[in-house]
Design an enzyme around this catalytic site. Structure first.
Site, PDB file in Angstrom:
ATOM      1  CB  CYS A  32      -1.289   0.265   1.027  1.00  0.00           C
ATOM      2  SG  CYS A  32      -1.895  -1.643   1.258  1.00  0.00           S
ATOM      3  CB  ALA A  33       4.309   2.107   1.606  1.00  0.00           C
TER       4      ALA A  33
END
Length: 350
Positions: A138-139
């Protein structure tokens, strides 16, 4: 400063209404004594709908890792190609203008990767520099923007970097995996793609990227993982992830304090990865931000679910449309991923 043009978000055709997903899970768990408690956990994700590249009845009929991974490459390349072309138009660029390509994609495996396929489907120059990002989860969206800015800084003759994030977590759904972590993932993540152009020309309108910061929380490697077995991918996020974010935010706040032009600096806007309600709550409380700054992130989670690396670009696109921050406002773009990793970028509107 590098400037991000308006992101374009590409969505698959199939809409997964959360009530239909919950009904499916209820049928599968009808004999589970914890069904009511599990439903409450899933309903608390705040997700109302999501998108998928295949319909729900095909998602729940798992056909094995090989077929699913093949579908991932097929749909990821097609969706990323159309979205990237729209992003080039939005930035008033042609494929020949692109000096580098950064692609975030963690929900499937391919060799050659999605980035190599895009060079061909988009008709980019064979000499384009490529940075594939496969393990930032998700980063990945924030990480991709930071890498694009660094590419421009390292190559003074470069003018434009194309950034693409594409995630298809629906293809990793495991109907027979009834662990709470798997059930929450099945009710939280959604398919999507986003693309944008990061330019060296700081006279362009857009989001100007400043300094970036990366932090990996020690001893948190097992809190957010992709587990692989003979059936396929199993995404596991432990409840302790929220505590990991709570423990990380003071380090983020310290970086903001030491890198701020003044001691009382607070963000006027926040492009935050959606994560989940508790993740955003932890960031809001830890930084002392107004809840209003999370309006676009909450809307993204509600309407599309957690779209992993795509999320920050979707939130940026929503903030762009709303134009709620004043001109020249300063703020923060931030994403969280496995590790547990935080990627933050100071930014301002131009």
């Amino acid at each position: 400063m590098p400037t991000v043009s308006r992101p374009v978000v590409g969505l698959p055709p199939h809409v997964l209404d959360q009530s239909d997903v919950l009904d499916h899970l209820t049928r599968r768990l009808r004999d589970n004594p914890k069904l009511s408690a599990i439903r409450r956990v899933l309903e608390n994700t705040s997700v109302q709908s999501r998108r998928a590249v295949i319909p729900l009845d095909e998602i729940v009929a798992h056909t094995g890792l090989s077929k699913r991974n093949g579908l991932h490459l097929e749909h990821a390349v097609a969706l990323a190609t159309s979205t990237a072309l729209d992003a080039l138009d939005a930035a008033d660029c042609t494929t020949n203008d692109i000096d580098a390509l950064v692609v975030a994609n963690c929900t499937g495996h391919a060799l050659p990767g999605v980035d190599a396929h895009l060079v061909n489907t988009l008709g980019l120059r064979p000499t384009v520099r490529r940075t594939p990002i496969a393990q930032m989860g998700c980063a990945g969206g924030a990480y991709a923007l930071a890498r694009a800015a660094q590419d421009l800084a390292a190559h003074p003759d470069a003018t434009h970097v194309l950034v693409v994030a594409v995630e298809l977590p629906s293809l990793s759904y495991q109907a027979d995996d009834l662990t709470i972590s798997s059930l929450v993932s099945g009710a939280l993540f959604g398919d999507a793609c986003a693309a944008t152009v990061v330019s060296a020309d700081d006279t362009r309108s857009g989001l100007r990227l400043g300094v970036s910061w990366e932090y990996i929380l020690p001893a948190s490697l097992d809190d957010m993982v992709y587990r692989v077995d003979e059936v396929g991918f199993h995404f596991e996020t432990l409840p302790s992830v929220t505590d990991c974010i709570i423990r990380t935010v003071p380090h983020l706040a310290e970086w903001l304090r030491t890198s701020s032009p003044g001691p009382q600096w607070t963000p006027q806007f926040l492009i935050s990865h959606t994560g989940g309600p508790k993740i955003m709550d932890a960031l809001r409380d830890g930084l002392g931000c107004s809840e209003e700054l999370f309006a676009c992130s909450r809307a993204s989670l509600r309407e599309l679910g957690n779209t992993a690396s795509v999320a920050v670009l979707d939130v940026l696109a929503r903030a762009w449309r709303q134009a709620s921050a004043p001109p020249a406002a300063t703020g923060l773009l931030v994403g969280f991923g496995p590790g547990v990793t935080t990627v933050a970028i100071r930014a301002s509107w131009n």
